[in-house]
Scaffold this motif. Structure first.
Motif, short mmCIF file in Angstrom:
data_model
loop_
_atom_site.label_atom_id
_atom_site.label_comp_id
_atom_site.label_asym_id
_atom_site.label_seq_id
_atom_site.Cartn_x
_atom_site.Cartn_y
_atom_site.Cartn_z
N ILE A 1 0.91 -1.24 -0.22
CA ILE A 1 -0.02 -0.07 0.00
C ILE A 1 0.92 1.37 0.15
N LYS A 2 0.19 2.36 -0.42
CA LYS A 2 0.69 3.69 -0.37
C LYS A 2 -0.47 4.47 -0.10
N ASP A 3 -0.14 5.27 1.06
CA ASP A 3 -1.20 6.32 1.63
C ASP A 3 -0.37 7.66 1.64
N VAL A 4 -0.87 8.46 0.74
CA VAL A 4 -0.40 9.92 0.55
C VAL A 4 -1.38 10.84 0.94
N GLN A 5 -0.80 11.51 1.91
CA GLN A 5 -1.59 12.87 2.48
C GLN A 5 -0.52 14.20 2.25
N GLN A 6 -1.46 15.24 2.28
CA GLN A 6 -0.67 16.57 2.13
C GLN A 6 0.40 16.44 3.17
N GLY A 7 1.70 17.35 3.06
CA GLY A 7 2.65 17.33 3.91
C GLY A 7 2.55 18.67 4.67
N ASP A 8 3.68 19.39 5.03
CA ASP A 8 3.73 20.39 6.10
C ASP A 8 4.32 21.85 5.20
N LYS A 9 4.29 21.51 4.13
CA LYS A 9 4.94 22.61 3.06
C LYS A 9 3.96 23.21 2.33
N PRO A 10 3.02 23.99 2.64
CA PRO A 10 1.91 24.64 1.71
C PRO A 10 2.35 25.06 0.57
N ASP A 11 3.68 25.49 0.41
CA ASP A 11 4.14 25.91 -1.10
C ASP A 11 4.43 24.75 -1.90
N GLU A 12 4.27 23.54 -1.37
CA GLU A 12 4.72 22.37 -2.33
C GLU A 12 3.52 21.17 -2.07
N PRO A 13 2.28 21.63 -2.51
CA PRO A 13 1.13 20.83 -2.45
C PRO A 13 1.37 19.68 -3.38
N ILE A 14 0.70 18.76 -3.00
CA ILE A 14 0.47 17.43 -4.12
C ILE A 14 -1.10 17.70 -4.61
N ILE A 15 -1.13 17.33 -5.95
CA ILE A 15 -2.25 17.40 -6.56
C ILE A 15 -3.45 16.61 -6.05
N ASP A 16 -4.60 17.03 -5.79
CA ASP A 16 -5.69 16.45 -5.01
C ASP A 16 -5.99 15.05 -5.71
N SER A 17 -5.85 14.86 -7.00
CA SER A 17 -6.19 13.56 -7.65
C SER A 17 -5.14 12.51 -7.18
N LEU A 18 -3.90 12.98 -6.59
CA LEU A 18 -2.96 11.99 -6.15
C LEU A 18 -2.70 11.65 -4.64
N LEU A 19 -3.99 12.05 -4.02
CA LEU A 19 -3.77 11.67 -2.64
C LEU A 19 -4.62 10.76 -2.26
N GLY A 20 -4.61 10.16 -1.04
CA GLY A 20 -5.30 8.87 -0.79
C GLY A 20 -4.51 7.40 -0.82
N ARG A 21 -5.01 6.51 -0.45
CA ARG A 21 -4.63 5.25 -0.36
C ARG A 21 -4.79 4.58 -1.49
N ARG A 22 -3.78 3.71 -1.96
CA ARG A 22 -3.69 2.93 -3.04
C ARG A 22 -3.13 1.28 -2.61
N ASP A 23 -3.59 0.19 -3.05
CA ASP A 23 -2.87 -0.86 -2.35
C ASP A 23 -3.49 -2.02 -3.31
N TYR A 24 -2.45 -3.06 -3.30
CA TYR A 24 -2.78 -4.31 -3.77
C TYR A 24 -2.92 -5.41 -2.84
N ALA A 25 -4.01 -6.02 -2.87
CA ALA A 25 -3.75 -7.22 -1.78
C ALA A 25 -4.02 -8.54 -2.56
#
Length: 682
Positions: free
Chosen positions: A317-341
């Motif tokens: 799994i990868k769980d991606v959340q916004q970090g603590d640098k507001p000047d370096e945001p991640i695109i909203d569509s790339l946030l969230g959890r993705r996994d292969y079970a």
């Protein structure tokens, strides 16, 4: 403890160099491999495999799985040198631009399939401290036991066992280690303990804690911020009941990164195109789990039974959340959890059908699994879906006089279907794909003399499209549910040589030349075009051809190896494929100066590679050739109070070369890296 059955061939020049004769004839470099119930030296089979064992792993002192595989001929890293950006290319198969290439490589940990693909992330995560052995099967020959679709080959990682830790004659033992590397800036500590209170039971507990910082290029510029604390664990236990045994294991990797680059392949890339703010940094959790339960039965009075049944569960799994640098945001569509079970049940049996004057082992088996790919975020960037598979297989190994014949056949049915969240257009229907694959394979080896052998193999391979290829619609392109399976036809021929006492008493030498040609119909490639054009399409055909020349020599304290790997590939229009690695020469040498000191070096000399225009290379920029050099020294005092201590010092990329491998999408490789470790066994 027995290893997983595997098809192996002559070991290559830059790993433990393979050569040897039958047991008892004095040559020592050829590793002993468990094959279908009988041990053989690696050079006596007609398939092409490299084996990296404990001694070589110690010399490499890897910081990630890519370091382990970097010296294997025919294998190249894809993506980056980041711990979380690792992917691989075998003979031109493997690219993060198109999942088609990466899916053509079967990746295993302790026999369990691992496959993860998320945008701008790596695909294979492993703790180097837990690796006891790696086998790389190049090409699809003899992949019958592992699964369909191995157009590029198989990477099989085996973790350490209790027997690897417990000293001879003792019932317990352990090892502690502390290490540091400068690039990436990282520290690792590990402790391992093996216990064998009785001959019918043994257990292993291993823990490693790794901190990973920034990776820099040769000019000191930041490449990738991994910024992670990574506590990892391996547990194993095995109990024998007469002719039967039960074995359980659990492998867990957990990495928590604060303000980690979302793009672990090339870093932030601010200004990649006008107005681009970069990929951003986030708080990213990476978790990889492998759980296995295996039962085995091998009655000594029945040659027809050597059975195993394995139940396993893996999840990445990868769980991606916004970090603590507001000047370096991640695109909203790339946030969230993705996994292969993936849950799998596999059963197989090895029958000894040997008779007077010949040996014959027949393996038959069946396997079923269900893979669940899910996402809590924007489903177009990581489409959700199920893959279900049922397969049966048979593998025969026959040796008669000077002739060895290996044959295999695997039949597999796959059903792939999207979840309701997949963004399919109505006209595409339900998007389900039902596919069948039938893969026959054969390999022959004939010993012309005691020193010279010729060999050849042929394989037909079918690779079914993945969930990502069928339903991806992110960053341009529509879903592609009408893709056809890739169909590969692979042919290899070669000659090998092995001998001893050539120039001095007790010396050993080996050489192997392998030529291959792989013809792929309906090859899957990424279009790079916006909707309504599908994101992926089949091209009529592609061709990959090349060769590997390997040579090795050992005399007294010296061990010298060399390997040349060449691969070229084109599509039906005569255009170069974008997934081709650098053609390269790898040299290695080690010197056991005293019983306590060992010195060694490895050099990679790579030719330039013309790169065609593609979605990730719109200007068609070529990749220059390069040369890199690594050195190491190992001190292991063998007496006194320091006996059991080891100090391992190494420098990777000694000359601080600025280079970019042809299989990287963008960006340079890492610059010079100093590393040192201190360990103690007890």
């Amino acid at each position: 403890m027995p290893r997983h059955i595997t098809a192996v061939a002559l070991l290559l020049g830059t790993t433990s160099i393979a050569l040897g004769q039958d047991a008892g004839e004095g040559l020592t470099l050829d590793p002993i491999i468990l094959r279908a119930g009988t041990e053989k030296v690696a050079s006596s089979v007609p398939q092409s495999v490299s084996v990296i064992e404990a001694e070589e792993l110690n010399e490499i002192a890897a910081g990630n799985i890519g370091d382990v595989l970097a010296q294997v001929p025919g294998v190249a890293g894809v993506g980056s040198s980041s711990f979380f950006g690792q992917g691989f290319n075998i003979r031109g198969f493997g690219s993060d631009e198109a999942a088609a290439g990466e899916a053509g490589i079967i990746q295993l940990i302790d026999g369990e399939k691992k496959y993860y693909q998320s945008y701008r992330q790596g695909s294979f995560f492993a703790e180097p401290e837990f690796i006891g052995r790696v086998e790389v099967l190049r090409g699809p020959s003899a992949a019958t036991l592992y699964g369909v679709g191995a157009l590029g080959g198989v990477i099989a990682v085996e973790t350490i066992d209790a027997s690897d830790i417990i000293p001879e004659g003792q019932n317990s033992g352990g090892r502690v280690k502390l290490g540091y590397s400068s690039n990436p800036d990282s520290v690792v500590g590990s402790v391992m303990w093996g216990w064998r209170p009785a001959q019918d039971f043994e257990a292993l507990a291993a823990f490693a804690y790794r901190t990973i910082g920034e990776t820099e290029d040769a000019d000191g510029n930041r490449l990738v911020r991994s910024n992670s604390d990574t506590p990892n664990m391996l547990l194993k236990a095995r109990k024998t009941f007469g002719d039967q045994y039960i074995e359980a294991s659990y492998l867990h990797l957990e990495a928590e990164g604060d303000d980690q680059d979302f793009n672990q392949l090339e870093g932030s890339q601010v200004g990649l195109f006008p107005g681009f703010p970069g990929w951003g940094v986030g708080d990213i959790l990476t978790r990889d789990q492998t759980a296995r339960l295996e039962w085995g039965w091998n009655p000594q009075d029945n040659r027809l039974i050597d059975a195993t049944v394995t139940l396993s569960y893996t999840n990445t799994i990868k769980d991606v959340q916004q970090g603590d640098k507001p000047d370096e945001p991640i695109i909203d569509s790339l946030l969230g959890r993705r996994d292969y079970a993936l849950a799998k049940l596999k059963a197989q049996n090895v029958m000894d059908l040997s008779g007077a004057g010949y040996s014959h082992y027949l393996t038959i088996g069946a396997e079923t699994y269900k893979q669940d790919r899910s996402s809590s975020g924007y489903s177009a960037s990581h489409p959700e879906g199920y893959t279900r598979s049922q397969s049966v297989f048979a593998w025969s190994e026959l040796e008669w006089n000077r002739l060895t014949i290996n044959t295999g056949l695997r039949y597999e049915r796959q059903k792939t279907e999207p979840k309701d969240s997949a963004m399919l257009e109505d006209k595409l229907g339900d998007g389900k794909l039902n596919a069948e694959a039938l893969e026959p394979q054969i390999g022959l080896m004939y010993r012309l003399t005691d020193n010279w052998s010729v060999f050849g193999s042929a394989a037909l391979v079918n690779r079914v499209p993945t969930v990502d290829e069928l339903y991806d619609s992110h960053m341009g392109g529509a879903p592609s549910p009408n893709l056809k399976e890739e169909k590969g036809k692979n042919i290899e021929i070669g000659v090998s040589y092995r001998a001893g006492d050539l120039f001095a008493a007790g010396d050993e030498a080996a050489m192997k030349l392998t030529l291959f040609r792989n013809h792929i119909d309906d090859m899957i490639v990424r279009t790079g075009l916006p909707a309504p054009t599908p994101a992926y399409e089949n091209i009529d055909r592609a061709y990959l051809r090349g060769g590997e020349l390997e040579a090795s020599y050992r005399s007294g304290p010296w061990n010298i190896g060399a390997a040349i790997s060449v691969v070229n590939g084109r599509n039906q229009d005569g255009e170069d494929l974008n997934t081709l690695p650098n053609n390269r020469l790898v040299l290695s040498a080690s010197w056991q100066a005293t019983s306590s000191w060992k010195f060694g070096m490895r050099s990679t000399l790579a030719a330039s590679r013309d790169k065609p225009v593609s979605a990730t290379n719109p200007a068609g920029e070529d990749r220059a050739g390069f040369g890199t050099h690594d050195i190491y020294a190992i001190w292991t005092p063998d007496q006194g109070a320091l006996q059991g201590v080891e100090v391992n010092f190494g420098i990777d990329n000694v000359t601080n070369k600025d280079y970019t491998p042809a299989t990287y999408l963008l960006g340079p490789a890492a610059g010079r890296n100093f590393k040192i470790s201190l360990s103690r066994t007890f």
